[in-house]
Motif scaffolding. Structure first.
Motif, short mmCIF file in Angstrom:
data_model
loop_
_atom_site.label_atom_id
_atom_site.label_comp_id
_atom_site.label_asym_id
_atom_site.label_seq_id
_atom_site.Cartn_x
_atom_site.Cartn_y
_atom_site.Cartn_z
N CYS A 147 0.84 -1.19 0.00
CA CYS A 147 0.00 0.00 0.00
C CYS A 147 0.88 1.25 0.00
O CYS A 147 1.94 1.27 0.62
N ARG A 185 -1.45 -7.11 -7.05
CA ARG A 185 -2.27 -6.57 -5.97
C ARG A 185 -1.59 -5.32 -5.41
O ARG A 185 -0.39 -5.11 -5.62
N THR A 192 -2.72 -1.33 -3.09
CA THR A 192 -3.67 -0.23 -2.96
C THR A 192 -2.91 1.08 -2.86
O THR A 192 -1.99 1.21 -2.04
N ALA A 249 -6.31 4.72 -11.97
CA ALA A 249 -7.24 3.67 -11.52
C ALA A 249 -7.67 2.81 -12.71
O ALA A 249 -7.73 1.57 -12.61
N ARG A 262 -6.65 -1.20 -13.27
CA ARG A 262 -7.75 -2.15 -13.06
C ARG A 262 -7.39 -3.55 -13.54
O ARG A 262 -7.55 -4.53 -12.80
N ARG A 304 -5.50 -1.29 -6.87
CA ARG A 304 -6.57 -0.32 -6.60
C ARG A 304 -5.97 1.07 -6.41
O ARG A 304 -4.95 1.22 -5.74
N GLY A 345 -7.24 4.92 -5.23
CA GLY A 345 -8.34 5.71 -4.70
C GLY A 345 -7.89 7.09 -4.26
O GLY A 345 -6.71 7.34 -4.05
N PRO A 380 -10.37 -7.87 -1.48
CA PRO A 380 -10.05 -7.80 -2.91
C PRO A 380 -11.34 -8.01 -3.72
O PRO A 380 -12.22 -8.75 -3.30
N THR A 407 -13.45 -1.89 -4.52
CA THR A 407 -12.52 -0.76 -4.39
C THR A 407 -13.27 0.53 -4.07
O THR A 407 -14.27 0.85 -4.72
N GLU A 443 -13.02 4.10 -4.54
CA GLU A 443 -12.16 4.91 -5.40
C GLU A 443 -12.20 6.40 -5.10
O GLU A 443 -11.22 7.09 -5.31
#
Ligand code: NAP
Length: 244
Positions: free
Chosen positions: A91, A139, A141, A175, A179, A184, A186, A228, A231, A233
């Motif tokens: 992240c 993966r 975020t 984003a 995808r 993700r 946001g 998962p 999301t 956003e």
């Protein structure tokens, strides 16, 4: 909702920019409480060290990485060192930011340049730097800290508002690009939040009516710990009575 219901971040590695004060500090503390190893980034090493001590005193883990987010080579080093020592980045929270207020007619070019360099270029550099690791892992975020100024017009905030519109546009495009890669992206747009950012602002809104940085951190945690396949956003967090 208890923190354990949010899912937890045990074993995960999180990079937080602007982690020395305000929102970034609260995010770093909240994510460390959930079990993440947090890489603390800002320019002031002494503030990062203080946050690291607070996290460790609470039983968490954090690494101090003094970095200017507008410096391309420094951001590359932040990410490569984090990957070398911690092996992964799950992240990224970009809370590094500056604000200078005043009417456009009196604005200094240097203030415009610094605001855009930190709030927009810095976000771009940090996002781009973590993408290869996240795309390889399929993966990750990214949470970019935006502002209510993209929804409500605040006279005297042109450079800041322009930088946050830029952040929003960058995040929306990223984003879509991410995808298919399972990453993700946001934007967490906060209303007035009681942080040191307001210390230099003449006649600020009442601090008592602002959102607390811990509440912004809680929203970031929700975005990062969502299962998962879903999301969050674009999240807007406002003081309940609706001031900026
Ligand atoms: N406070 C609010 O009302 C509010 C509302 C909406 C959105 N936001 C956004 O939330 C973010 C955090 O704001 P805040 O209120 O927490 O501000 P803050 O209390 O002033 O903290 C800003 C943090 O960013 C770091 N920073 C500034 N320039 C940097 C650079 N070039 N490289 C690396 N780190 C840098 C600062 O550390 P150093 O100076 O040591 O580098 C500090 O740790 C900003 O993007 C801001 O626009 C704030």
């Amino acid at each position: 909702m208890s923190s354990s219901e949010l899912g937890g971040l045990a074993g995960q590695v999180v990079v937080v920019t602007g982690a020395g004060r305000g929102i970034g500090r609260a995010v770093a503390q909240a994510f460390a409480r959930e079990g993440a190893v947090v890489a603390l980034c800002a320019r002031s090493a002494h503030e990062l060290t203080a946050v690291q001590r607070e996290i460790e005193a609470a039983g968490g883990r954090a690494v101090v990485r003094p970095t200017d987010v507008s410096d391309e080579a420094a951001v590359a080093a932040l990410v490569s060192e984090t990957l070398r020592t911690s092996g992964r980045i799950d992240c990224l929270v970009t809370a590094a930011g500056v604000a200078a207020f005043g009417p456009v007619a009196e604005a200094k070019t240097s203030e415009w340049d610094e605001t855009v360099a930190v709030n927009l270029r810095g976000v771009f550099l940090c996002c781009r730097a973590v993408l290869p690791a996240m795309m390889a892992a399929r993966r990750g975020t990214i949470i970019n800290i935006g502002s209510i100024v993209t929804s409500r017009t605040l006279p005297g905030s042109a450079a800041y508002t322009a930088s946050k519109y830029g952040l929003l546009g960058l995040s929306r495009v990223l984003a879509e690009e991410m995808r298919p890669h399972g990453v993700r992206v946001g934007v967490l747009s906060a209303g007035a939040t009681d942080t040191p950012l307001w210390d230099a602002v003449p006649n600020p809104p009442s601090r008592a009516r602002m959102v607390r940085p811990e509440q912004v951190a809680r929203a970031a945690l929700l975005m990062a710990t969502l299962e998962p396949g879903a999301t969050l956003e674009e999240v807007t967090l406002l003081p309940q009575d609706g001031i900026l």
